[in-house]
Design a protein around this motif. Structure first.
Motif, PDB file in Angstrom:
ATOM      1  N   GLN A   1       7.765  13.076   6.751  1.00  0.00           N
ATOM      2  CA  GLN A   1       8.590  11.888   6.531  1.00  0.00           C
ATOM      3  C   GLN A   1       7.806  10.591   6.595  1.00  0.00           C
ATOM      4  N   ALA A   2       6.495  10.642   6.460  1.00  0.00           N
ATOM      5  CA  ALA A   2       5.703   9.417   6.588  1.00  0.00           C
ATOM      6  C   ALA A   2       6.039   8.410   5.497  1.00  0.00           C
ATOM      7  N   ILE A   3       6.359   8.904   4.302  1.00  0.00           N
ATOM      8  CA  ILE A   3       6.694   8.024   3.183  1.00  0.00           C
ATOM      9  C   ILE A   3       8.175   8.193   2.859  1.00  0.00           C
ATOM     10  N   PRO A   4       8.963   7.105   2.933  1.00  0.00           N
ATOM     11  CA  PRO A   4      10.409   7.209   2.683  1.00  0.00           C
ATOM     12  C   PRO A   4      10.718   7.552   1.237  1.00  0.00           C
TER      13      PRO A   4
ATOM     14  N   ARG B   1      14.006   8.963  -1.577  1.00  0.00           N
ATOM     15  CA  ARG B   1      15.454   9.088  -1.763  1.00  0.00           C
ATOM     16  C   ARG B   1      15.814  10.572  -1.831  1.00  0.00           C
ATOM     17  N   THR B   2      15.643  11.258  -0.695  1.00  0.00           N
ATOM     18  CA  THR B   2      15.986  12.667  -0.606  1.00  0.00           C
ATOM     19  C   THR B   2      16.862  12.891   0.606  1.00  0.00           C
ATOM     20  N   ARG B   3      17.390  14.112   0.746  1.00  0.00           N
ATOM     21  CA  ARG B   3      18.289  14.427   1.852  1.00  0.00           C
ATOM     22  C   ARG B   3      17.563  14.284   3.188  1.00  0.00           C
ATOM     23  N   ARG B   4      18.183  13.600   4.141  1.00  0.00           N
ATOM     24  CA  ARG B   4      17.554  13.382   5.433  1.00  0.00           C
ATOM     25  C   ARG B   4      17.767  14.565   6.369  1.00  0.00           C
ATOM     26  N   LYS B   5      16.774  14.820   7.177  1.00  0.00           N
ATOM     27  CA  LYS B   5      16.861  15.890   8.158  1.00  0.00           C
ATOM     28  C   LYS B   5      17.811  15.472   9.277  1.00  0.00           C
ATOM     29  N   VAL B   6      18.605  16.409   9.786  1.00  0.00           N
ATOM     30  CA  VAL B   6      19.581  16.104  10.827  1.00  0.00           C
ATOM     31  C   VAL B   6      18.865  15.726  12.110  1.00  0.00           C
TER      32      VAL B   6
ATOM     33  N   HIS C   1       0.843  -1.188   0.000  1.00  0.00           N
ATOM     34  CA  HIS C   1       0.000   0.000   0.000  1.00  0.00           C
ATOM     35  C   HIS C   1       0.882   1.244   0.000  1.00  0.00           C
ATOM     36  N   PRO C   2       0.601   2.240  -0.844  1.00  0.00           N
ATOM     37  CA  PRO C   2       1.494   3.404  -0.955  1.00  0.00           C
ATOM     38  C   PRO C   2       1.590   4.253   0.310  1.00  0.00           C
ATOM     39  N   ASN C   3       0.612   4.137   1.200  1.00  0.00           N
ATOM     40  CA  ASN C   3       0.645   4.942   2.422  1.00  0.00           C
ATOM     41  C   ASN C   3       1.281   4.225   3.599  1.00  0.00           C
ATOM     42  N   LEU C   4       1.727   2.995   3.406  1.00  0.00           N
ATOM     43  CA  LEU C   4       2.193   2.212   4.548  1.00  0.00           C
ATOM     44  C   LEU C   4       3.614   1.664   4.438  1.00  0.00           C
ATOM     45  N   PRO C   5       4.519   2.260   3.692  1.00  0.00           N
ATOM     46  CA  PRO C   5       5.885   1.721   3.648  1.00  0.00           C
ATOM     47  C   PRO C   5       6.633   2.027   4.938  1.00  0.00           C
ATOM     48  N   GLY C   6       7.579   1.166   5.283  1.00  0.00           N
ATOM     49  CA  GLY C   6       8.398   1.407   6.462  1.00  0.00           C
ATOM     50  C   GLY C   6       9.590   2.280   6.138  1.00  0.00           C
ATOM     51  N   PRO C   7      10.283   2.777   7.165  1.00  0.00           N
ATOM     52  CA  PRO C   7      11.474   3.603   6.941  1.00  0.00           C
ATOM     53  C   PRO C   7      12.502   2.861   6.092  1.00  0.00           C
ATOM     54  N   GLY C   8      12.991   3.516   5.060  1.00  0.00           N
ATOM     55  CA  GLY C   8      14.020   2.913   4.209  1.00  0.00           C
ATOM     56  C   GLY C   8      13.485   2.042   3.097  1.00  0.00           C
ATOM     57  N   GLU C   9      12.173   1.808   3.050  1.00  0.00           N
ATOM     58  CA  GLU C   9      11.616   0.943   2.007  1.00  0.00           C
ATOM     59  C   GLU C   9      11.340   1.738   0.733  1.00  0.00           C
TER      60      GLU C   9
ATOM     61  N   LYS D   1       8.400  16.864  -4.037  1.00  0.00           N
ATOM     62  CA  LYS D   1       8.843  16.715  -2.648  1.00  0.00           C
ATOM     63  C   LYS D   1      10.095  17.544  -2.388  1.00  0.00           C
ATOM     64  N   ARG D   2      11.064  17.468  -3.268  1.00  0.00           N
ATOM     65  CA  ARG D   2      12.316  18.209  -3.092  1.00  0.00           C
ATOM     66  C   ARG D   2      12.078  19.721  -3.144  1.00  0.00           C
TER      67      ARG D   2
END
Length: 314
Positions: free
Chosen positions: A75-78, A80-85, A38-46, A65-66
Motif C-alpha cells: 500500500q505504499a502508493i495509493p 483507486r482499488t479496493r481497500r483492505k479491511v 515524485h511517483p514513489n512519494l505520494p501520501g495516502p489518498g493522493e 495491481k488488481r
C-alpha cells in the motif's frame, strides 16, 4: 527532492493541524515542483498525484495491481482499488515534491524548506500544549505562529476567529452574510489607511479582500453547521458594534505588519516557505478545524507578492 511527512497517533486531538501543516508546506513549494510530484512519494489518498506521475501507464499498472495484489498487501502508493479491511493505529500525511532543479531559487527553496519543515513538524504539538484555551483565540497567550510571518499570521487567524462572533450575531436574523455596501466601506478605509501608513494601497486592498472572503467562508460554514445541528447554534447574539471595533483595531495592526514584512513578502520563494511555517504552527496554536483552516488558506492568498522586491533588486 523533498518528502513532507506528518505522523500522529489515532485519536490525536491535533490531527487536523498535522494535515494542514503538510498541505501548506506542499502548497508553498508547489509552483517550483514538477507536475504530480515524485511517483514513489505520494501520501495516502493522493490518487490524482499518482495519475500525474505515471501518466498514460497508470491504467495498465492498476490492472497489474488488481491482478497480483487484490487485497492491497502493498500500500505504499495509493491506488483507486479496493481497500483492505482494518483501521491503522498510526495516521500519516505524506506529500512528495520533485523540485525543478533548473533555477537557483528552487534549489535554495529546497534547502530552506527542509530546515523549516523539520522545525515546523516538532513545533505545533509543543506550542499547542501550552496554549489550549476554550476560545482558541490568538493573543490569549504569549505564544504565536513561528517565523518571520508569525505575527502577521497570528493577526490573520485572530480576525478569522472573530468571524465566529460575526456569524453568531447574524444567525437567525435578516442580516445577510453578503454586505457589499459594508465591504466597500471597509476597503475604502483600508486604502486610505494604507496610504497613510506607507503600504502599497492596491496590495493592501487585495489582502483585505481576502480577509473578507475568508470571513464569509467561516460564516457560511457555521450557518450550515448550525442549521444542520440546531443544538450547536449560539444561544446568545453578540452586538455587532464591539465586534466591528475589534475588526477596526485588527485592521490597523495588520497594516502595520504588512509594512514591517515588506522585505520577506517581496521575495516569493522565501515568503512561501515562511508562510507555510507560520500557517502550520498558527493552525496548531489556535486549534483550527477544517473550516477555519480553509479560511486561513484563503486569507493568506495574497500575502506573498509575485515578483516583488526580489525581482526589483537584481
Amino acid at each position: 527532492m523533498i518528502e513532507i511527512i506528518a505522523l500522529w497517533d489515532a485519536g490525536d486531538t491535533h490531527a487536523a493541524a498535522h494535515s494542514v501543516w503538510a498541505d501548506m508546506v506542499t502548497g508553498a513549494l508547489e509552483s517550483d515542483a514538477l507536475p504530480g510530484g515524485h511517483p514513489n512519494l505520494p501520501g495516502p489518498g493522493e490518487t490524482s498525484r499518482v495519475s500525474h506521475a505515471y501518466g498514460p501507464n497508470v491504467a495498465r499498472l492498476l490492472e497489474v495491481k488488481r491482478r497480483f495484489d487484490p487485497d492491497r498487501v502493498f500500500q505504499a502508493i495509493p491506488c483507486r482499488t479496493r481497500r483492505k479491511v482494518g483501521q491503522p493505529s498510526l495516521h500519516i500525511a505524506k506529500r512528495g515534491n520533485s523540485l525543478n532543479p533548473r533555477t537557483l531559487t528552487t534549489r535554495w527553496a529546497a534547502t530552506i524548506g527542509l530546515l523549516l519543515a523539520t522545525t515546523a513538524l516538532t513545533a505545533p504539538q509543543a506550542m499547542a500544549a501550552d496554549t489550549a484555551t476554550a476560545s482558541g483565540r490568538v493573543g490569549a497567550t504569549a505564544a504565536e505562529p513561528l517565523g518571520k510571518l508569525g505575527p502577521l499570521t497570528g493577526l490573520i487567524i485572530e480576525r478569522i476567529q472573530v468571524s465566529d462572533d460575526v456569524a453568531a450575531s447574524k444567525f437567525g436574523t435578516d442580516s445577510p452574510i453578503e454586505d457589499p455596501v459594508r465591504e466597500a466601506q471597509v476597503l475604502d478605509a483600508v486604502r486610505k489607511q494604507a496610504e497613510t501608513a506607507g503600504v502599497d494601497a492596491d496590495a493592501a486592498v487585495a489582502f483585505f479582500q481576502d480577509q473578507i472572503t475568508a470571513s464569509k467562508i467561516v460564516q457560511r460554514g457555521l450557518f450550515d453547521r448550525w442549521n444542520a445541528h440546531p443544538e450547536e447554534a449560539p444561544t446568545t447574539r453578540p452586538d455587532l458594534g464591539p465586534i466591528r471595533s475589534k475588526l477596526d483595531h485588527l485592521t490597523t495592526a495588520l497594516l502595520a505588519e504588512l509594512k514591517d514584512t515588506e522585505q520577506v513578502r517581496g521575495k516569493p520563494v522565501a515568503c512561501r516557505v515562511q508562510l507555510a511555517l507560520a500557517g502550520a504552527s498558527g493552525a496548531a496554536v489556535a486549534h483550527l478545524d477544517a473550516l477555519h483552516g480553509q479560511a486561513l488558506k484563503t486569507a493568506t492568498d495574497s500575502v506573498c507578492r509575485p515578483g516583488g522586491l526580489e525581482s526589483s533588486n537584481r
